[in-house]
Each structure stands twice: as structure tokens, then as C-alpha cells.
Design a protein around this motif. Structure first.
Motif, PDB file in Angstrom:
ATOM      1  N   ARG A  58      14.046 -42.379 -17.943  1.00  0.00           N
ATOM      2  CA  ARG A  58      15.352 -42.114 -17.319  1.00  0.00           C
ATOM      3  C   ARG A  58      15.183 -41.033 -16.256  1.00  0.00           C
ATOM      4  O   ARG A  58      14.551 -40.001 -16.500  1.00  0.00           O
ATOM      5  CB  ARG A  58      16.353 -41.661 -18.366  1.00  0.00           C
ATOM      6  N   THR A  59      15.786 -41.253 -15.086  1.00  0.00           N
ATOM      7  CA  THR A  59      15.534 -40.357 -13.955  1.00  0.00           C
ATOM      8  C   THR A  59      16.798 -40.116 -13.155  1.00  0.00           C
ATOM      9  O   THR A  59      17.593 -41.030 -12.934  1.00  0.00           O
ATOM     10  CB  THR A  59      14.452 -40.961 -13.028  1.00  0.00           C
ATOM     11  N   VAL A  60      16.941 -38.883 -12.691  1.00  0.00           N
ATOM     12  CA  VAL A  60      17.973 -38.540 -11.719  1.00  0.00           C
ATOM     13  C   VAL A  60      17.282 -37.920 -10.514  1.00  0.00           C
ATOM     14  O   VAL A  60      16.336 -37.136 -10.656  1.00  0.00           O
ATOM     15  CB  VAL A  60      19.018 -37.564 -12.310  1.00  0.00           C
ATOM     16  N   ASP A  61      17.706 -38.306  -9.325  1.00  0.00           N
ATOM     17  CA  ASP A  61      17.199 -37.705  -8.088  1.00  0.00           C
ATOM     18  C   ASP A  61      18.188 -36.661  -7.610  1.00  0.00           C
ATOM     19  O   ASP A  61      19.387 -36.927  -7.473  1.00  0.00           O
ATOM     20  CB  ASP A  61      17.018 -38.771  -7.000  1.00  0.00           C
ATOM     21  N   CYS A  62      17.692 -35.466  -7.322  1.00  0.00           N
ATOM     22  CA  CYS A  62      18.557 -34.399  -6.825  1.00  0.00           C
ATOM     23  C   CYS A  62      17.785 -33.535  -5.849  1.00  0.00           C
ATOM     24  O   CYS A  62      16.567 -33.671  -5.711  1.00  0.00           O
ATOM     25  CB  CYS A  62      19.089 -33.540  -7.988  1.00  0.00           C
ATOM     26  N   GLY A  63      18.498 -32.644  -5.159  1.00  0.00           N
ATOM     27  CA  GLY A  63      17.816 -31.771  -4.220  1.00  0.00           C
ATOM     28  C   GLY A  63      18.700 -30.682  -3.676  1.00  0.00           C
ATOM     29  O   GLY A  63      19.926 -30.719  -3.806  1.00  0.00           O
ATOM     30  N   ILE A  64      18.069 -29.706  -3.070  1.00  0.00           N
ATOM     31  CA  ILE A  64      18.752 -28.603  -2.404  1.00  0.00           C
ATOM     32  C   ILE A  64      19.062 -29.041  -0.973  1.00  0.00           C
ATOM     33  O   ILE A  64      18.180 -29.528  -0.261  1.00  0.00           O
ATOM     34  CB  ILE A  64      17.859 -27.345  -2.383  1.00  0.00           C
ATOM     35  N   ALA A  65      20.307 -28.883  -0.543  1.00  0.00           N
ATOM     36  CA  ALA A  65      20.691 -29.277   0.818  1.00  0.00           C
ATOM     37  C   ALA A  65      19.972 -28.407   1.847  1.00  0.00           C
ATOM     38  O   ALA A  65      19.857 -27.186   1.673  1.00  0.00           O
ATOM     39  CB  ALA A  65      22.203 -29.162   0.991  1.00  0.00           C
ATOM     40  N   GLN A  66      19.517 -29.028   2.914  1.00  0.00           N
ATOM     41  CA  GLN A  66      18.848 -28.278   3.980  1.00  0.00           C
ATOM     42  C   GLN A  66      19.130 -28.911   5.325  1.00  0.00           C
ATOM     43  O   GLN A  66      19.598 -30.043   5.422  1.00  0.00           O
ATOM     44  CB  GLN A  66      17.340 -28.213   3.738  1.00  0.00           C
ATOM     45  N   LEU A  67      18.827 -28.172   6.375  1.00  0.00           N
ATOM     46  CA  LEU A  67      18.849 -28.660   7.747  1.00  0.00           C
ATOM     47  C   LEU A  67      17.424 -28.641   8.285  1.00  0.00           C
ATOM     48  O   LEU A  67      16.551 -27.977   7.743  1.00  0.00           O
ATOM     49  CB  LEU A  67      19.763 -27.790   8.616  1.00  0.00           C
ATOM     50  N   GLY A 114      11.321 -36.362 -27.184  1.00  0.00           N
ATOM     51  CA  GLY A 114      11.198 -36.575 -25.751  1.00  0.00           C
ATOM     52  C   GLY A 114      10.590 -35.418 -24.975  1.00  0.00           C
ATOM     53  O   GLY A 114      10.401 -34.309 -25.488  1.00  0.00           O
ATOM     54  N   PHE A 115      10.310 -35.714 -23.726  1.00  0.00           N
ATOM     55  CA  PHE A 115       9.847 -34.724 -22.753  1.00  0.00           C
ATOM     56  C   PHE A 115      10.954 -34.536 -21.719  1.00  0.00           C
ATOM     57  O   PHE A 115      11.521 -35.528 -21.232  1.00  0.00           O
ATOM     58  CB  PHE A 115       8.575 -35.205 -22.062  1.00  0.00           C
ATOM     59  N   HIS A 116      11.251 -33.304 -21.374  1.00  0.00           N
ATOM     60  CA  HIS A 116      12.227 -32.994 -20.339  1.00  0.00           C
ATOM     61  C   HIS A 116      11.456 -32.470 -19.131  1.00  0.00           C
ATOM     62  O   HIS A 116      10.905 -31.363 -19.169  1.00  0.00           O
ATOM     63  CB  HIS A 116      13.246 -31.977 -20.857  1.00  0.00           C
ATOM     64  N   VAL A 117      11.425 -33.257 -18.083  1.00  0.00           N
ATOM     65  CA  VAL A 117      10.502 -33.025 -16.970  1.00  0.00           C
ATOM     66  C   VAL A 117      11.268 -32.788 -15.674  1.00  0.00           C
ATOM     67  O   VAL A 117      12.255 -33.476 -15.389  1.00  0.00           O
ATOM     68  CB  VAL A 117       9.571 -34.242 -16.779  1.00  0.00           C
ATOM     69  N   ILE A 118      10.807 -31.819 -14.891  1.00  0.00           N
ATOM     70  CA  ILE A 118      11.242 -31.673 -13.498  1.00  0.00           C
ATOM     71  C   ILE A 118      10.016 -31.906 -12.629  1.00  0.00           C
ATOM     72  O   ILE A 118       8.983 -31.255 -12.815  1.00  0.00           O
ATOM     73  CB  ILE A 118      11.841 -30.289 -13.214  1.00  0.00           C
ATOM     74  N   ALA A 119      10.105 -32.851 -11.712  1.00  0.00           N
ATOM     75  CA  ALA A 119       8.976 -33.215 -10.857  1.00  0.00           C
ATOM     76  C   ALA A 119       9.321 -32.942  -9.399  1.00  0.00           C
ATOM     77  O   ALA A 119      10.436 -33.210  -8.949  1.00  0.00           O
ATOM     78  CB  ALA A 119       8.606 -34.683 -11.045  1.00  0.00           C
ATOM     79  N   ALA A 120       8.360 -32.412  -8.665  1.00  0.00           N
ATOM     80  CA  ALA A 120       8.517 -32.117  -7.241  1.00  0.00           C
ATOM     81  C   ALA A 120       7.168 -32.370  -6.564  1.00  0.00           C
ATOM     82  O   ALA A 120       6.246 -32.912  -7.179  1.00  0.00           O
ATOM     83  CB  ALA A 120       9.000 -30.684  -7.040  1.00  0.00           C
ATOM     84  N   VAL A 171      13.870 -35.199 -13.983  1.00  0.00           N
ATOM     85  CA  VAL A 171      14.606 -34.735 -12.812  1.00  0.00           C
ATOM     86  C   VAL A 171      13.650 -34.777 -11.625  1.00  0.00           C
ATOM     87  O   VAL A 171      12.678 -34.010 -11.574  1.00  0.00           O
ATOM     88  CB  VAL A 171      15.156 -33.309 -13.003  1.00  0.00           C
ATOM     89  N   SER A 172      13.890 -35.685 -10.704  1.00  0.00           N
ATOM     90  CA  SER A 172      13.098 -35.750  -9.470  1.00  0.00           C
ATOM     91  C   SER A 172      13.754 -34.827  -8.450  1.00  0.00           C
ATOM     92  O   SER A 172      14.832 -35.122  -7.933  1.00  0.00           O
ATOM     93  CB  SER A 172      13.056 -37.195  -8.953  1.00  0.00           C
ATOM     94  N   ALA A 173      13.101 -33.699  -8.189  1.00  0.00           N
ATOM     95  CA  ALA A 173      13.690 -32.659  -7.339  1.00  0.00           C
ATOM     96  C   ALA A 173      13.040 -32.662  -5.961  1.00  0.00           C
ATOM     97  O   ALA A 173      11.864 -32.315  -5.828  1.00  0.00           O
ATOM     98  CB  ALA A 173      13.531 -31.288  -8.007  1.00  0.00           C
ATOM     99  N   ASP A 174      13.804 -33.068  -4.968  1.00  0.00           N
ATOM    100  CA  ASP A 174      13.335 -33.077  -3.587  1.00  0.00           C
ATOM    101  C   ASP A 174      14.492 -32.619  -2.702  1.00  0.00           C
ATOM    102  O   ASP A 174      15.655 -32.761  -3.073  1.00  0.00           O
ATOM    103  CB  ASP A 174      12.868 -34.476  -3.192  1.00  0.00           C
ATOM    104  N   MET A 175      14.180 -32.095  -1.544  1.00  0.00           N
ATOM    105  CA  MET A 175      15.227 -31.536  -0.697  1.00  0.00           C
ATOM    106  C   MET A 175      16.169 -32.635  -0.211  1.00  0.00           C
ATOM    107  O   MET A 175      15.796 -33.810  -0.092  1.00  0.00           O
ATOM    108  CB  MET A 175      14.623 -30.791   0.484  1.00  0.00           C
ATOM    109  N   ALA A 176      17.415 -32.250   0.073  1.00  0.00           N
ATOM    110  CA  ALA A 176      18.461 -33.205   0.444  1.00  0.00           C
ATOM    111  C   ALA A 176      18.967 -32.911   1.857  1.00  0.00           C
ATOM    112  O   ALA A 176      18.834 -31.792   2.361  1.00  0.00           O
ATOM    113  CB  ALA A 176      19.619 -33.135  -0.551  1.00  0.00           C
ATOM    114  N   HIS A 177      19.584 -33.924   2.471  1.00  0.00           N
ATOM    115  CA  HIS A 177      20.093 -33.799   3.833  1.00  0.00           C
ATOM    116  C   HIS A 177      21.475 -33.139   3.829  1.00  0.00           C
ATOM    117  O   HIS A 177      22.481 -33.778   3.496  1.00  0.00           O
ATOM    118  CB  HIS A 177      20.189 -35.176   4.500  1.00  0.00           C
ATOM    119  N   GLY A 178      21.533 -31.862   4.201  1.00  0.00           N
ATOM    120  CA  GLY A 178      22.823 -31.224   4.394  1.00  0.00           C
ATOM    121  C   GLY A 178      23.481 -31.739   5.659  1.00  0.00           C
ATOM    122  O   GLY A 178      22.798 -32.122   6.621  1.00  0.00           O
TER     123      GLY A 178
END
Length: 517
Positions: free
Chosen positions: A469-478, A124-130, A384-391
Motif C-alpha cells: 500500500r502506497t501514498v505519494d506525497c511531497g513538499i511544495a516547491q517552485l 508490517g513495515f512502515h516505510v518512507i522512501a525518497a 510513503v513515497s516522498a518526493d517534492m511537489a509542484h507548488g
């Protein structure tokens, strides 16, 4: 995160524009750590110090990356410095287990990967996408405009920005230009960034809009959002009028703006044949807050995720032994145009990443790829779909679902949505959280309220593209999509460590779970 709708170098002295790293050319190394630490806070009287080098380097990256083009160029520079080999999509590849490679597309999309020494076809490939783009104003193809006695610049809105935050800011332009070579036999792709305040969008005085505080500020985006460039100078002679007319006829942009660009590029105005420019805030990214615990910056969405992913990949395979026991291929994919739906040749809607995976599999198998090799590879891969999250906003806590209120400084946010606005499932959430659990890294979870719309990411686009297979995650921000956003310093360190741990340990964790028997 996308909405549901889919050579002038003079800087102000004694201000936060004068940080030592702000004018650093891309070809020069980073300043010393001591120099950077003195430069983080916009307040010159700050005596704060910084313990996490990843935060220091992120601030450097943000200050280099005024546009998606600059973000990609800086990522390219760092990959080359780390020993990654540059590939070209239109040439043959010669890949080896243990090798580290990357390529760019449109200089706004980048794919980098490191091949495990024990890779076998079908692994497999282990990918982080942004994504590299952010909401901004872009110059129209014909940007020259004159109103009253002012030279104005015609712009179009890109993405779902909080456009009222662009008023009364010190703005400039940056992007790319196509320049004719001196001999006229070639055209060169160059990046440009005018660091001094060049533009401004002034608000209307309250005396002329007495009800603005009661009724709200509701600018017309076509007529009220034009930046002011300069005063229009009266022509004093026939010769100057003829010169002005000649210059204007050669360009759809103000001659003054073209002259500024030519000074930055050290070329003649006539040699600039095409421009693609963003309007940018000139205020540098910096630390803020009573304890310098925040990062104040534009473009955190989504350059913070992009940089943490990039550094995690680089640092997870910097030593020769780091890939010795790895069966997978570790990959970072940074796309453009997420803020407007990803439907472009350089966006996540294009098959860029999956074409690259297929090419890598084929090359490593010496092009003797069985009918199911690519499909088996995808089945064993993880994104890993990495995008910012709503704090959670302290003044608007009711905008969050009561039991899902992500806080700053509390770790990555796993995003869930039953209507598939995010691609997270119970399985992918568990696997990604398990990576954090093993390494003592906290995670949080987010679900939007049922009575509110939900944004989306590149996660569902890529997950549904070929079934990865995908998980959506992110860093909390304002202040998401404001010209000036906020995130927590500790979250940057946590995100970097979580992404690095994902590359280093996901293979062993994934083997422990069986779903389809």
C-alpha cells in the motif's frame, strides 16, 4: 521528481561562500546553533533568527550533500551518531527487537530501520522512501577538451534539468574517486568536493545573439553546455612539453583537473585510478525572502524529503522507550537514479528494499519463516513515497488544475493521478491524512491538468513491485529541476512532524480501517 520521459579551499571573503558550516569536514560535529543562525542568509546584513532547528539542520545537510554520494555519507554519519548499527549486505545479520540498523549500497542508496520491541513475524513495515539524486551535469569518461585557447570539460546531462539555469553560475566538481593505496595492494573509495569556483558555462553576449529575448534561449546540449576550466597555457620548453604529454597520456581528464583532485585528496595524481564526478553549484543553501520564509538551494528535489524522513526516523526512536509498544518495523529507504527511471542496482527498480524486508523477517524468525510470512508482512505494510511537489507558480497559475493548486507553507501535498503516475488511492490518502489530522498538521492535494503530462515517482515502481500500500506525497516547491530551487521553511517543519507522527501513530490508525473483509 522524474520527468514523464524517464586541496583548494580558498573561498571568497565577504560572501555567502564563507559560512562557518560550509567547510565542515564530515568527521566533525555540527557547529553550535548560534553559529548556524548567523550563517543562514546569503545577505550578510540579515539580523533574522530561526526558530525551527530542523530547518537549520536541513541547511547543513544540503551544504554537505553536493552529490548523491555525499548525501548518503552524511546520512550514514548521522545514523551512526544516533546509535544505529551499520550492516553489510554481504554478511550475515543478527537482529534484535528494539534494535536500530542500516546499510548502504553503492554509497548512493541507504536503508535504515528500527524494529519494534513487540514485533512478531508477519507484522508490517512502515516505510518512507525518497531519493538522493538530482538533475545535474556529469563528467564524461573522457572529459578533457580544448576549444580555442580554453580548457573545457566534456559533460553529459543527467535527468531532466532546466539546463539554461546552469549558465553563468560559479560551478565546481564533487563526487567519488577510487584511489590506489600507498602500498599498491588495495584501492580506496573516497569522496571529494572542490569547494572553490572551478568551472563556469558562459552565455553568449546579446550582441552576438540579438534575437535571444524574442526567440528564447535554446542551447545545444552537446556543444553549448561545456564548462570552461582554464586558459590553455603555451608550452615554453621541450621539457614542459614532454611532461604535459606524459601526464595527458595517463588520464582522460585534464592534468590540471587531476592535480586539483589530488590536492584535495592529498594523494599523487598517479594514484587516482577512477573518477565519478558531478558538476555542482558552489553557492550555499540559505534562507531567503523578505521574512526569511523561503529556502533557496539546489537539490531540494529530493534531499529535502530525504532529510525530513531520515530525521523523523532517528527522532522517533531516540529513547529506549520509543519502540517499547511498537509492533511494526520503521524504515527509511533512500534510493539513487530516480531522475532517470530508477533502473539500476541502487535505484528503486532493484529489489533492495524488499530483499531487506525479507531478510529482516527471516532473521527475526530465526530463519523459520512460514510460506506466507513475507506476504503477510507486505499486506500489513505501508509505504510513503516522498518526493517534492509542484507548488502553484504566481506567474503561471493556469498551469495548475483550478481546484488543486498547492501553496508553499500549507503542508504536505498528497498526489493523485487516475493513470497511476502516482500510487495514491482513496484508502492510502485517507490513512496518511488521518495521521496529519490527529496531530493538527495540514495537508493539500494535487492533480495534474488533463491537458498536460504528469511526472512520476518511485511510488508506482515500489507499489507494483510486491503490492505494498502506497501514498505519494511531497513538499511544495517552485523552480523544480532548476540549479536553484525554492521551498517554504514552514513546510520543512510540517513534513518532519508529519513523517515522525506517521512512525509513531500509524499502527493504531491502521487498525481502525478494514477494506478487504
Amino acid at each position: 521528481m522524474a520527468l514523464i520521459t524517464r586541496s583548494h579551499t580558498l573561498l571568497h571573503s565577504r560572501s555567502c561562500y564563507s559560512s562557518p558550516f560550509f567547510n565542515r569536514p564530515l568527521s566533525l560535529p555540527f557547529p553550535t546553533r548560534a553559529t548556524r543562525l548567523r550563517s543562514f542568509s546569503c545577505a550578510t546584513s540579515s539580523n533574522s533568527t530561526l526558530s525551527d532547528s530542523i530547518v537549520a539542520d536541513l541547511l547543513d545537510y544540503l551544504n554537505e550533500s553536493w552529490t548523491h554520494f555525499h548525501a548518503t555519507a552524511e546520512a550514514k554519519r548521522q545514523l551512526v551518531a544516533a546509535g544505529f548499527q551499520l550492516l553489510k549486505e554481504n554478511e550475515e545479520w543478527d537482529l534484535k527487537p528494539g534494535g536500530r540498523y542500516f546499510f548502504t549500497r553503492n554509497m548512493s542508496c541507504l536503508i535504515a530501520f528500527a524494529i519494534g520491541q513487540k514485533y512478531n513475524v508477519g507484522d508490517g513495515f512502515h516505510v518512507i522512501a525518497a531519493h538522493t539524486d538530482s538533475p545535474c551535469l556529469k563528467l564524461k569518461p573522457r572529459s578533457a577538451s580544448t576549444k580555442s585557447a580554453y580548457l573545457m570539460v566534456n559533460v553529459q546531462t543527467y535527468g531532466g534539468g532546466l539546463w539554461h539555469t546552469w549558465f553563468d553560475r560559479d560551478l565546481s566538481v564533487a563526487g567519488r574517486v577510487i584511489v590506489r593505496s600507498g602500498s599498491g595492494t588495495a584501492y580506496l573509495h573516497k569522496l571529494v568536493k572542490v569547494k572553490r569556483p572551478l568551472l563556469r558555462i558562459p552565455t553568449l553576449a546579446i550582441h552576438l545573439d540579438r534575437l535571444v529575448n524574442q526567440d528564447g534561449f535554446k542551447p545545444n546540449l552537446e556543444t553549448h553546455l561545456l564548462p570552461l576550466l582554464s586558459m590553455k597555457h603555451e608550452e615554453t620548453s621541450l621539457e614542459s612539453k614532454e611532461k604535459s604529454t606524459a601526464m595527458s597520456s595517463k588520464s582522460s581528464h585534464h592534468p590540471l583537473l587531476m592535480q586539483v583532485l589530488s590536492d584535495e585528496l592529498n594523494c599523487d595524481v598517479d594514484d587516482i585510478v577512477s573518477v565519478e564526478l558531478n558538476v555542482c553549484d558552489t553557492q550555499p543553501s540559505c534562507l531567503g525572502g523578505g521574512n526569511n520564509e523561503f529556502i533557496f538551494s539546489g537539490r531540494l528535489d529530493n534531499l529535502a524529503s530525504s532529510y525530513c524522513a531520515l530525521r523523523a526516523l532517528i527522532d522517533s526512536c531516540e529513547s529506549p522507550g520509543d519502540l517499547a509498544s511498537e509492533h511494526a518495523v520503521r524504515m527509511v529507504a533512500l534510493f539513487d537514479n530516480e531522475e532517470v527511471g530508477s533502473g539500476s542496482i541502487q535505484g528503486a527498480g532493484a529489489p533492495t528494499m524488499f530483499q531487506a524486508i525479507r531478510r529482516i523477517v527471516g532473521d527475526l524468525a530465526n530463519n523459520h519463516v512460514g510460506e506466507s510470512s513475507f506476504e503477510r508482512t507486505i499486506r500489513q505494510s505501508f509505504l510513503v513515497s516522498a518526493d517534492m511537489a509542484h507548488g502553484v507558480h504566481p506567474n503561471f497559475m493556469d498551469k495548475h488544475e483550478e481546484h488543486h493548486r498547492p501553496e508553499l507553507q500549507k503542508g504536505l501535498v498528497i498526489k493523485h493521478n487516475a493513470n497511476q503516475r502516482y500510487a495514491t488511492s482513496g484508502v492510502t490518502s485517507f490513512l496518511f491524512k488521518e495521521v496529519g489530522k490527529i496531530h493538527n498538521l495540514p495537508t493539500q492535494e494535487f492533480v495534474v491538468r488533463n491537458d498536460m503530462g504528469c511526472g512520476s515517482t518511485i511510488g508506482p515502481i515500489l507499489a507494483s513491485g510486491v503490492g505494498i500500500r502506497t501514498v505519494d506525497c511531497g513538499i511544495a516547491q517552485l523552480s523544480m529541476h532548476s540549479i536553484r530551487e525554492i521551498c517554504g521553511k514552514e513546510d520543512i517543519d510540517i513534513a518532519y512532524k508529519h513523517f515522525k507522527a506517521f512512525y509513531q501513530s500509524f499502527s493504531s490508525i491502521d487498525k481502525m480501517l478494514t477494506v478487504d473483509i
